[in-house]
Design a protein around this motif. Structure first.
Motif, PDB file in Angstrom:
ATOM      1  N   SER A  64       0.828  -1.205   0.000  1.00 49.33           N
ATOM      2  CA  SER A  64       0.000   0.000   0.000  1.00 49.33           C
ATOM      3  C   SER A  64       0.864   1.257   0.000  1.00 49.33           C
ATOM      4  O   SER A  64       1.816   1.364   0.784  1.00 49.33           O
ATOM      5  N   TYR A  65       0.536   2.186  -0.864  1.00 44.07           N
ATOM      6  CA  TYR A  65       1.236   3.475  -0.913  1.00 44.07           C
ATOM      7  C   TYR A  65       1.232   4.132   0.460  1.00 44.07           C
ATOM      8  O   TYR A  65       2.269   4.573   0.956  1.00 44.07           O
ATOM      9  N   GLN A  66       0.065   4.162   1.091  1.00 43.15           N
ATOM     10  CA  GLN A  66      -0.058   4.856   2.364  1.00 43.15           C
ATOM     11  C   GLN A  66       0.746   4.174   3.457  1.00 43.15           C
ATOM     12  O   GLN A  66       1.370   4.835   4.304  1.00 43.15           O
ATOM     13  N   THR A  67       0.756   2.843   3.443  1.00 43.10           N
ATOM     14  CA  THR A  67       1.529   2.108   4.444  1.00 43.10           C
ATOM     15  C   THR A  67       3.006   2.439   4.327  1.00 43.10           C
ATOM     16  O   THR A  67       3.678   2.720   5.334  1.00 43.10           O
ATOM     17  N   LEU A  68       3.536   2.412   3.108  1.00 43.63           N
ATOM     18  CA  LEU A  68       4.954   2.709   2.924  1.00 43.63           C
ATOM     19  C   LEU A  68       5.262   4.159   3.283  1.00 43.63           C
ATOM     20  O   LEU A  68       6.277   4.441   3.937  1.00 43.63           O
ATOM     21  N   GLY A  93       4.235  -4.393  -8.763  1.00 47.44           N
ATOM     22  CA  GLY A  93       4.283  -2.940  -8.864  1.00 47.44           C
ATOM     23  C   GLY A  93       4.859  -2.290  -7.619  1.00 47.44           C
ATOM     24  O   GLY A  93       4.823  -1.062  -7.478  1.00 47.44           O
ATOM     25  N   THR A  94       5.425  -3.104  -6.720  1.00 46.52           N
ATOM     26  CA  THR A  94       5.928  -2.601  -5.449  1.00 46.52           C
ATOM     27  C   THR A  94       7.048  -1.574  -5.627  1.00 46.52           C
ATOM     28  O   THR A  94       7.085  -0.551  -4.937  1.00 46.52           O
ATOM     29  N   TYR A  95       7.967  -1.842  -6.541  1.00 42.32           N
ATOM     30  CA  TYR A  95       9.066  -0.886  -6.772  1.00 42.32           C
ATOM     31  C   TYR A  95       8.513   0.456  -7.245  1.00 42.32           C
ATOM     32  O   TYR A  95       8.939   1.522  -6.768  1.00 42.32           O
ATOM     33  N   GLN A  96       7.551   0.409  -8.160  1.00 36.79           N
ATOM     34  CA  GLN A  96       6.965   1.657  -8.665  1.00 36.79           C
ATOM     35  C   GLN A  96       6.280   2.428  -7.541  1.00 36.79           C
ATOM     36  O   GLN A  96       6.350   3.664  -7.496  1.00 36.79           O
ATOM     37  N   THR A  97       5.636   1.706  -6.628  1.00 30.37           N
ATOM     38  CA  THR A  97       5.040   2.365  -5.469  1.00 30.37           C
ATOM     39  C   THR A  97       6.120   3.038  -4.635  1.00 30.37           C
ATOM     40  O   THR A  97       5.951   4.171  -4.164  1.00 30.37           O
ATOM     41  N   GLY A  98       7.236   2.357  -4.465  1.00 34.84           N
ATOM     42  CA  GLY A  98       8.342   2.932  -3.709  1.00 34.84           C
ATOM     43  C   GLY A  98       8.856   4.221  -4.320  1.00 34.84           C
ATOM     44  O   GLY A  98       9.162   5.187  -3.616  1.00 34.84           O
ATOM     45  N   MET A 100       7.111   6.292  -6.244  1.00 34.37           N
ATOM     46  CA  MET A 100       6.073   7.310  -6.039  1.00 34.37           C
ATOM     47  C   MET A 100       6.161   7.893  -4.633  1.00 34.37           C
ATOM     48  O   MET A 100       6.097   9.117  -4.443  1.00 34.37           O
ATOM     49  N   VAL A 101       6.321   7.021  -3.644  1.00 36.45           N
ATOM     50  CA  VAL A 101       6.422   7.479  -2.265  1.00 36.45           C
ATOM     51  C   VAL A 101       7.670   8.344  -2.088  1.00 36.45           C
ATOM     52  O   VAL A 101       7.627   9.400  -1.443  1.00 36.45           O
ATOM     53  N   LEU A 114      16.916   9.352   0.790  1.00 35.39           N
ATOM     54  CA  LEU A 114      16.125   8.142   0.566  1.00 35.39           C
ATOM     55  C   LEU A 114      16.406   7.620  -0.835  1.00 35.39           C
ATOM     56  O   LEU A 114      16.303   8.358  -1.810  1.00 35.39           O
ATOM     57  N   GLU A 115      16.776   6.347  -0.925  1.00 30.14           N
ATOM     58  CA  GLU A 115      16.999   5.719  -2.220  1.00 30.14           C
ATOM     59  C   GLU A 115      16.133   4.465  -2.320  1.00 30.14           C
ATOM     60  O   GLU A 115      15.898   3.771  -1.318  1.00 30.14           O
ATOM     61  N   VAL A 116      15.656   4.194  -3.528  1.00 24.54           N
ATOM     62  CA  VAL A 116      14.839   3.011  -3.798  1.00 24.54           C
ATOM     63  C   VAL A 116      15.485   2.238  -4.933  1.00 24.54           C
ATOM     64  O   VAL A 116      15.728   2.797  -6.006  1.00 24.54           O
TER      65      VAL A 116
END
Length: 289
Positions: A64-68, A93-98, A100-101, A114-116
């Motif tokens: 979840s975007y909000q959770t991260l 799609g988890t990396y893409q969410t990361g 975005m966050v 912060l790096e993803v």
């Protein structure tokens, strides 16, 4: 101050290692009908595999975007540098969410380091990358050093695995209906790999014993310094099989340390009970560091 490591639950890390290295794990979501669970938080992998054996079909969803965002925000407020090592972008799609966050949180906290990183790895293959970076982080390595090491380990982490029943890969579109049917009748087990983040079938072997023997041969063909590196094994609720495979690895290569973990719910929902996977490096880090 050491850099704080984040990953997602698809890394399938044993809890004791998560605690030892103080790794922040963000759960993917697993869906059973109208019920939604957090992987390894509100749904135990053993319960998922039990349900699959009884005929349940689970679906999964990225973090979840909000959770991260909510998990990262306190570190942004504290000025604590963070590195998020993510599940393969080819499988989730988890990396893409990361990303975005990261972009959104940096608008509010522009000085937050912060790096993803897209590991292009899955299950304990991702976890083994995280563990190696956790060791370096504890040594006080810089963000640039950790990113360089993570890129290397992710690029050279082999994933060799097999599944007990092809019907789970069939649901994910990884094999054809005819292949799944014939495989079930003839007890043909596929051996698969992860290349550039994607699942790639590489061989078909008849019978579990021969599969294990062939997996050992592949380790011998591809691995380096097998008597020095740590090897990972993840399993779909088959600890006995994992320990058998570990014994074969120790006997063949003298491997000093083997990490064994159960595949989590988010990965197991697609691979199924009885899955067996091995993770090892095909190049030595010290050779290029």
């Amino acid at each position: 101050m050491t850099i704080k490591l984040f990953t997602d639950s698809s890394a399938d890390l044993p809890k004791e290692l998560i605690q030892r290295y103080d790794i922040e794990v963000v759960p993917l979501l697993v869906i059973d009908g109208d019920q939604q669970y957090e992987d390894n938080v509100t749904l135990d992998p053993a319960d998922l595999f039990r349900g699959m054996r009884e005929g349940k079909v689970y679906k999964t969803s990225q973090i979840s975007y909000q959770t991260l965002y909510d998990r990262l925000k306190p570190y942004a407020e504290q000025g604590q540098s963070c590195l998020y090592l993510a599940f393969s972008s080819e499988l989730s799609g988890t990396y893409q969410t990361g990303v975005m966050v990261k972009n959104d949180i940096l608008e509010q906290y522009p000085d937050f380091e912060l790096e993803v990183l897209d590991t292009k790895c899955a299950s304990l293959g991702e976890g083994m990358v995280v563990l190696k970076i956790a060791e370096l982080a504890q040594q006080g390595k810089s963000m640039a050093e950790l990113l360089a090491a993570a890129s290397f380990f992710a690029r050279h982490m082999e994933h060799i695995f097999t599944v007990d029943d092809l019907k789970y890969l069939l649901r994910g579109g990884r094999v054809s209906p005819i292949a799944a049917f014939i495989g079930g009748i003839l007890q043909i087990k596929p051996i698969l790999d992860v290349e550039d983040g994607k699942l790639i079938p590489i061989e078909k072997v008849r019978g579990r014993k021969k599969v294990f023997q062939r997996m050992i041969e592949i380790i011998r063909e591809r691995g380096v310094a097998l008597d020095k590196q740590t090897i990972g094994i993840s399993h779909g609720d088959d600890l006995e099989g994992a320990e058998q495979l570990a014994a074969m690895i120790r006997e063949a290569f003298g491997t000093p340390e083997i990490v064994i973990s159960m595949i989590g719910a988010s990965v197991g929902a697609h691979s199924g009970p009885g899955t067996m996977a091995i993770y090892f490096l095909n190049q030595e880090w010290n050779a290029v560091s």
